[in-house]
Design an enzyme around this catalytic site. Structure first.
Site, PDB file in Angstrom:
ATOM      1  N   ASP A   1       0.938  -1.251   0.057  1.00 23.73           N
ATOM      2  CA  ASP A   1       0.058   0.139  -0.065  1.00 23.73           C
ATOM      3  C   ASP A   1       0.835   1.144  -0.168  1.00 23.73           C
ATOM      4  O   ASP A   1       1.963   1.059   0.402  1.00 23.73           O
ATOM      5  CB  ASP A   1      -0.910  -0.102   1.484  1.00 23.73           C
ATOM      6  CG  ASP A   1      -0.079  -0.118   2.557  1.00 23.73           C
ATOM      7  OD1 ASP A   1       0.311  -1.188   3.001  1.00 23.73           O
ATOM      8  OD2 ASP A   1       0.587   0.963   3.170  1.00 23.73           O
TER       9      ASP A   1
ATOM     10  N   ASP B   1       1.488   4.399   2.286  1.00 22.85           N
ATOM     11  CA  ASP B   1       1.204   4.922   3.412  1.00 22.85           C
ATOM     12  C   ASP B   1       0.340   6.039   3.407  1.00 22.85           C
ATOM     13  O   ASP B   1       0.128   6.837   2.171  1.00 22.85           O
ATOM     14  CB  ASP B   1       2.153   4.879   4.408  1.00 22.85           C
ATOM     15  CG  ASP B   1       2.039   4.802   5.831  1.00 22.85           C
ATOM     16  OD1 ASP B   1       1.116   4.236   6.403  1.00 22.85           O
ATOM     17  OD2 ASP B   1       2.562   5.459   6.615  1.00 22.85           O
TER      18      ASP B   1
HETATM   19  N1  ADE Z   1       2.397  -3.146   6.679  1.00 26.21           N
HETATM   20  C1  ADE Z   1       2.041  -3.055   5.520  1.00 26.21           C
HETATM   21  N2  ADE Z   1       1.664  -1.735   5.302  1.00 26.21           N
HETATM   22  C2  ADE Z   1       1.996  -0.901   6.316  1.00 26.21           C
HETATM   23  C3  ADE Z   1       1.848   0.225   6.413  1.00 26.21           C
HETATM   24  N3  ADE Z   1       1.168   1.346   5.738  1.00 26.21           N
HETATM   25  N4  ADE Z   1       2.195   0.899   7.870  1.00 26.21           N
HETATM   26  C4  ADE Z   1       2.758  -0.187   8.599  1.00 26.21           C
HETATM   27  N5  ADE Z   1       2.778  -1.422   8.407  1.00 26.21           N
HETATM   28  C5  ADE Z   1       2.262  -1.837   7.174  1.00 26.21           C
END
Ligand code: ADE
Length: 263
Positions: free
Chosen positions: A210, A212
């Site tokens: 993803d 963040d």
């Molecule tokens: N693991 C997968 N995506 C994450 C994210 N955006 N923040 C922290 N841990 C994750």
């Protein structure tokens, strides 16, 4: 217990669930630090003895901040493991690291808050160097494999490890970006530094699941799982090709990590 396992893999998904392992058996281990996340699957693949332990438990019941990292590392050490491969899911802190891409962390920044991250206890004081926290030999084996596959692999990444289990606020995420870090996750620390203390080689293969929340859309667990599932075959292919690329003797300095670590 025979200490004849060579390679340990942390991760719920991989080759252990696909019937590729010969003579697979489940091993229940206790350690001075309690039980590891689950029973450990041990078997042979391409002539190498391998152990698998899903760090969140086989049914994914253990959140990142509750993982017994010390027991997990200790249990691998008990089995004889000298090399650890650690697949994980991470968020992206940079536009060019797109969901579905892969990242090879070479540095970490630790923002965890309450984890027991050392075997330096019971009167033993050890100060290991984590200047370069990952095994260069294991990383070069990984890159040999990924360079030949149709993967978007980003090398030399810096991994921000947060406490979790919640995702970051927008302000936190934007702050992490100012550090220059590339990816963010919840499990690398203290797993990586405990492996170093145990003088084991450790390298992580991160799947970017993803963007963040700096990108202004909240991250959801659903999105993480969906991207992870879509890419699991790719991780599996890396693992299956990696096993016999790992040199049988270690020429890195990981086995000597404690040599200059005590007063
Ligand atoms: N693991 C997968 N995506 C994450 C994210 N955006 N923040 C922290 N841990 C994750």
């Amino acid at each position: 217990m025979e200490k004849d396992v060579e390679i340990g893999i942390f991760g719920g998904t991989g080759i252990y669930d696909s019937g590729l392992l010969e003579n697979a058996q489940e091993i229940d281990i206790d350690t001075p630090y309690g039980k590891p996340s689950d029973t450990i699957t041990v078997g042979v693949f391409k002539g190498r003895k391998i152990a698998f332990l899903p760090r969140h438990g086989k049914k994914h019941t253990i959140p990142p901040h509750k993982i017994n990292f010390k027991a997990n590392i200790w249990a691998f050490k008990e089995l004889g493991v000298t090399r650890i491969i650690a697949p994980s899911a991470v968020g992206s802190l940079k536009e060019e690291l797109e969901p579905g891409h892969f990242a090879l962390p070479t540095q970490f920044i630790d923002f965890t808050k309450s984890r027991d991250g050392t075997f330096s206890d019971n009167g033993r004081v050890i100060h290991i160097s984590v200047a370069d926290p990952f095994c260069p030999e294991l990383q070069s084996s990984i890159l040999q494999v990924t360079d030949n596959q149709d993967l978007n692999m980003h090398k030399d990444c810096t991994y921000v490890c947060i406490e979790g289990p919640r995702f970051s606020t927008k302000a936190e995420s934007k702050f992490y970006r100012t550090t220059g870090a590339d990816i963010i996750g919840m499990t690398l620390v203290p797993e990586c530094q405990l492996a170093r203390e145990a003088q084991m080689c450790y390298a992580s293969i991160s799947t970017v699941t993803d963007y963040d929340v700096w990108a202004d859309k909240p991250v959801t667990a659903k999105e993480v799982i969906e991207t992870l599932s879509k890419n699991v075959e790719k991780t599996k292919k890396v693992l299956t090709e990696l096993i016999d690329k790992i040199p049988t003797t270690r020429s890195c300095s990981c086995a000597k990590a404690l040599e200059e670590a005590e007063f």
